[in-house]
Design a protein around this motif. Structure first.
Motif, PDB file in Angstrom:
ATOM      1  N   LEU A  31      18.171  88.134  31.279  1.00  9.89           N
ATOM      2  CA  LEU A  31      17.412  88.373  32.498  1.00  9.89           C
ATOM      3  C   LEU A  31      18.342  88.702  33.663  1.00  9.89           C
ATOM      4  N   LYS A  32      19.459  87.985  33.760  1.00  6.98           N
ATOM      5  CA  LYS A  32      20.432  88.231  34.822  1.00  6.98           C
ATOM      6  C   LYS A  32      21.009  89.643  34.706  1.00  6.98           C
ATOM      7  N   GLU A  33      21.298  90.080  33.490  1.00  4.03           N
ATOM      8  CA  GLU A  33      21.846  91.415  33.266  1.00  4.03           C
ATOM      9  C   GLU A  33      20.821  92.486  33.641  1.00  4.03           C
ATOM     10  N   LYS A  34      19.561  92.281  33.303  1.00  8.11           N
ATOM     11  CA  LYS A  34      18.507  93.244  33.653  1.00  8.11           C
ATOM     12  C   LYS A  34      18.370  93.362  35.165  1.00  8.11           C
ATOM     13  N   LYS A  35      18.475  92.247  35.875  1.00 10.39           N
ATOM     14  CA  LYS A  35      18.382  92.273  37.334  1.00 10.39           C
ATOM     15  C   LYS A  35      19.536  93.074  37.930  1.00 10.39           C
ATOM     16  N   LYS A  36      20.741  92.911  37.374  1.00  9.89           N
ATOM     17  CA  LYS A  36      21.904  93.668  37.850  1.00  9.89           C
ATOM     18  C   LYS A  36      21.680  95.166  37.654  1.00  9.89           C
ATOM     19  N   GLN A  37      21.173  95.540  36.481  1.00 12.99           N
ATOM     20  CA  GLN A  37      20.915  96.950  36.193  1.00 12.99           C
ATOM     21  C   GLN A  37      19.874  97.505  37.150  1.00 12.99           C
ATOM     22  N   TYR A  38      18.852  96.733  37.446  1.00  9.43           N
ATOM     23  CA  TYR A  38      17.790  97.172  38.359  1.00  9.43           C
ATOM     24  C   TYR A  38      18.342  97.387  39.755  1.00  9.43           C
TER      25      TYR A  38
END
Length: 44
Positions: A31-38
């Protein structure tokens, strides 16, 4: 309709409007990685 998930930032399914990632269980790390990508995508 939104194009990206408000929770994780993934692109929503165009037909259903649902998030393909949040419908499955994500680990905190994923989830943290997806937020960074977003956030990177939004800045561009």
């Amino acid at each position: 309709m939104q194009k990206f998930c408000a929770k994780c930032g993934s692109k929503l399914d165009e037909k259903t409007g649902r998030c393909p990632n949040c419908d499955k269980v994500l680990s905190k790390k994923e989830l943290k990685e997806k937020k960074k990508q977003y956030k990177k995508a939004v800045k561009k």
